[in-house]
Every structure is written in structure tokens, then in C-alpha cells.
Design a protein around this motif. Structure first.
Motif, PDB file in Angstrom:
ATOM      1  N   LEU A  56       0.993   5.432   2.132  1.00  0.00           N
ATOM      2  CA  LEU A  56       0.212   4.193   2.030  1.00  0.00           C
ATOM      3  C   LEU A  56       0.924   3.044   2.732  1.00  0.00           C
ATOM      4  N   GLU A  57       2.026   3.362   3.365  1.00  0.00           N
ATOM      5  CA  GLU A  57       2.811   2.328   4.039  1.00  0.00           C
ATOM      6  C   GLU A  57       2.203   1.976   5.399  1.00  0.00           C
ATOM      7  N   THR A  58       2.447   0.757   5.843  1.00  0.00           N
ATOM      8  CA  THR A  58       1.947   0.339   7.144  1.00  0.00           C
ATOM      9  C   THR A  58       2.596   1.187   8.244  1.00  0.00           C
ATOM     10  N   PRO A  59       1.858   1.528   9.288  1.00  0.00           N
ATOM     11  CA  PRO A  59       0.511   1.060   9.642  1.00  0.00           C
ATOM     12  C   PRO A  59      -0.614   1.952   9.137  1.00  0.00           C
ATOM     13  N   TYR A  60      -0.369   2.678   8.038  1.00  0.00           N
ATOM     14  CA  TYR A  60      -1.357   3.643   7.545  1.00  0.00           C
ATOM     15  C   TYR A  60      -2.025   3.154   6.260  1.00  0.00           C
ATOM     16  N   SER A  61      -2.353   1.878   6.226  1.00  0.00           N
ATOM     17  CA  SER A  61      -2.865   1.262   4.997  1.00  0.00           C
ATOM     18  C   SER A  61      -4.364   0.953   5.071  1.00  0.00           C
ATOM     19  N   HIS A  62      -5.090   1.713   5.886  1.00  0.00           N
ATOM     20  CA  HIS A  62      -6.515   1.431   6.095  1.00  0.00           C
ATOM     21  C   HIS A  62      -7.425   2.247   5.182  1.00  0.00           C
ATOM     22  N   THR A  63      -6.879   3.174   4.421  1.00  0.00           N
ATOM     23  CA  THR A  63      -7.706   4.144   3.700  1.00  0.00           C
ATOM     24  C   THR A  63      -8.272   3.591   2.394  1.00  0.00           C
ATOM     25  N   SER A  64      -9.307   4.272   1.922  1.00  0.00           N
ATOM     26  CA  SER A  64      -9.848   3.961   0.595  1.00  0.00           C
ATOM     27  C   SER A  64      -8.798   4.227  -0.476  1.00  0.00           C
ATOM     28  N   THR A  65      -7.976   5.253  -0.274  1.00  0.00           N
ATOM     29  CA  THR A  65      -6.894   5.545  -1.212  1.00  0.00           C
ATOM     30  C   THR A  65      -5.986   4.328  -1.389  1.00  0.00           C
ATOM     31  N   HIS A  66      -5.615   3.707  -0.273  1.00  0.00           N
ATOM     32  CA  HIS A  66      -4.775   2.514  -0.332  1.00  0.00           C
ATOM     33  C   HIS A  66      -5.494   1.377  -1.052  1.00  0.00           C
ATOM     34  N   LYS A  67      -6.738   1.159  -0.701  1.00  0.00           N
ATOM     35  CA  LYS A  67      -7.498   0.049  -1.281  1.00  0.00           C
ATOM     36  C   LYS A  67      -7.612   0.175  -2.791  1.00  0.00           C
ATOM     37  N   LEU A  68      -7.893   1.387  -3.285  1.00  0.00           N
ATOM     38  CA  LEU A  68      -8.155   1.554  -4.713  1.00  0.00           C
ATOM     39  C   LEU A  68      -6.883   1.704  -5.546  1.00  0.00           C
TER      40      LEU A  68
END
Length: 303
Positions: A199-211
Motif C-alpha cells: 500500500l506504499e507509494t507509488p502503489y496507493s491507487h487501489t480500493s484496498t488502500h482507500k478502504l
């Protein structure tokens, strides 16, 4: 649609065509399955949605009011079991396209398959982003009480969930409520299919990260929910699969997980395919991803 009606409808479709390998083209369920509630009474923290579970026409489950395990027993058990968690970005659980086809396929091979219906963090549970992990840990404890050998199979966000569960087996995500909660929650091996790992940047675009951590999460929060950060020498051996054109879970996710395993000398087997996108389940016809179940079958039998 009522989940029981959906299961009956799937069972009636047993004549659906299959590929020559019997790996794709048939989303039907085995005839024998049973259900186990994860918790005795109210799950940890309480709260949750009202009403009944919701199942879409394509088999996506949400409004999880009673987290549970569906057990698919083979006609001739081989003494091994697999806990399955489908994805859906922690917004829903893709039973119809991921978990149920995998359960049917595994049970035909002799494995006892346990499909996890886990609570979703955005459905008014008071323990928020911990609830899915609580359910996964409880499920592992239940299965370990029943089975000698336990492996896990997670797809997408379900891969993130089971990845967290098997790498953080010593983490107490909820207070013990009975004797079972005093027992270890671990797996002997783990297969993660197009998983969300970091979930670390730059991979923070997912629904998993958001929720799980929210759009404005700190770097520390991102790290706390990134699977690769918890890989140790005691992490179970890994099997990883992803398509290089995955638009949802960045293809670097499996590379990041493989690197963490190699760093800690955890045996890891990885298959990456040139096409197939995301959510291909047991393989997308017309793409090289149709090959992965055969690789997984060999891996299961070899270790």
C-alpha cells in the motif's frame, strides 16, 4: 438475489462446457458443502450492516452480516485443506468468478476447500479496517482444529488479506473470546493470485488502500498494511501469479513480494504472464493465464 438460490442455480449448471484441462469454463459448485459461522455470537467490536447478505447476478457478495466458512468436501479426501479468499477491493467478495470455481476445482483434486465470507471494513463494523483480518485469523484457527495441513489461496484483495494473515500470525487483531482464540493462526503454505501486496507509494491507487488506510494515510500507516514488510524466515512458502498487463494491482506487487521472500530465504515460486489483466480467476481463455492452475496443482503436490 438470495445466496441459496444462487448456489442452486450454479449447481444446476453442471453441464457447462469445460476446457480440455478442466480448469476453466465451469463456475459450478460441488454438490456437497456446509457452512461454519466464524464467531460464537457477535463478532469482535460489534456493529455491522443490517438486513441480509447481497449477492449480485455475477456472484459478488456484500453486506456480510455473518462471516462464515463454506466447506466443500471432496469425494476422496487427500488429507489437505485450502482456505480461499476472493477479492473485490474490500468492497465485495467475488465468489462467482474466483472463490467458488477454485473450491470446485480443488475439491475435485481431493482437497477440502474452505471459502471465506469475511466482513468488509466499510460496512459499519466498529473495528473498521481490522475486521477482515480478524475473520481470516479466526478462520485459520477453525481450520487448523479440523485439518492437519492448511494452505491458503487468495485472489486480489483476498490475496492481500491472506498475505497479511500468514505473515502476521503473531499479531492479535482481536481480544480472545474463547479457547480457540488462544491457538496459533498460521498456514503451511500460501498462494497469492494477482494480489495487492503493498500500500506504499507509488502503489496507493487501489480500493484496498482507500478502504484500509484512506486516501490521506501516513507513510507509517501504508507500511503497516503492506504485506512485504512482515515477511520473515517463518513465513510459509509462497506461490505467486500475476499478469504483466494488470491494470488494478500494479504488476510490481508480485515482484515486491518475491523479493521479500528471497531476502528472508522463504521458498517462492512465481509465474508472470504477458496478458490476462486482472480478475482472471482460474484463467482467462485466450490468454496465457489459463496455464496457472496446472502450475499450482504441481506446486501443491510437490511440497
Amino acid at each position: 438475489m438470495d445466496r441459496r438460490q444462487f448456489l442452486i442455480g450454479f449447481a444446476a449448471a453442471m453441464i457447462a462446457p469445460q476446457s480440455s484441462a478442466g480448469l476453466v469454463g465451469n463456475n459450478t459448485l460441488p454438490g456437497e458443502h456446509s457452512h461454519i459461522a466464524l464467531w460464537n455470537g457477535v463478532p469482535p467490536g460489534g456493529g455491522g450492516p443490517s438486513g441480509s447478505e447481497t449477492l449480485s447476478a455475477k456472484g459478488a457478495l456484500s453486506n456480510i452480516t455473518c462471516p462464515s466458512l463454506s466447506v466443500f468436501r471432496p469425494k476422496t479426501p487427500n488429507g489437505q485443506s485450502v482456505l480461499i479468499a476472493a477479492g473485490g477491493g474490500y468492497k465485495r467478495i467475488e465468489m462467482g468468478s474466483e472463490a467458488w470455481p477454485a473450491a470446485r476445482w480443488l475439491s475435485a483434486l481431493g482437497y477440502t476447500a474452505y471459502v471465506l465470507s469475511y466482513r468488509l471494513p466499510d460496512e459499519s463494523w466498529r473495528d473498521g479496517n481490522l475486521v477482515s483480518l480478524q475473520d481470516a485469523q479466526r478462520a485459520l484457527r477453525i481450520i487448523r482444529r479440523r485439518e492437519k495441513y492448511v494452505s491458503v489461496l487468495g485472489f486480489s484483495a483476498g490475496g492481500h488479506l491472506l498475505g497479511m494473515a500468514v505473515t502476521r500470525s503473531d499479531f492479535s487483531s482481536y481480544p480472545a473470546g474463547d479457547a480457540l482464540d488462544q491457538t496459533p493462526a498460521y498456514a503451511d503454505r500460501a498462494a497469492l493470485i494477482y494480489p495487492v501486496i503493498t500500500l506504499e507509494t507509488p502503489y496507493s491507487h487501489t480500493s484496498t488502500h482507500k478502504l484500509l488506510v484512506g486516501p490521506h494515510a501516513t507513510a507509517a500507516a501504508n507500511a503497516q498494511w503492506s504485506v512485504q514488510n512482515f515477511v520473515t524466515a517463518t513465513t510459509p512458502r509462497m506461490f505467486l501469479v500475476q499478469a504483466e498487463d494488470d491494470p488494478i494491482s500494479d504488476p510490481h506487487n508480485t515482484l515486491i513480494m518475491a523479493a521479500a521472500c528471497l531476502r528472508e530465504r522463504v521458498p517462492v515460486e512465481m509465474y508472470r504472464y504477458s496478458s490476462g489483466g486482472h480478475g482472471f480467476g482460474m484463467g482467462k481463455p485466450g490468454t496465457p493465464t489459463i496455464e496457472w492452475p496446472a502450475r499450482y496443482k504441481a506446486w501443491l503436490r510437490a511440497v
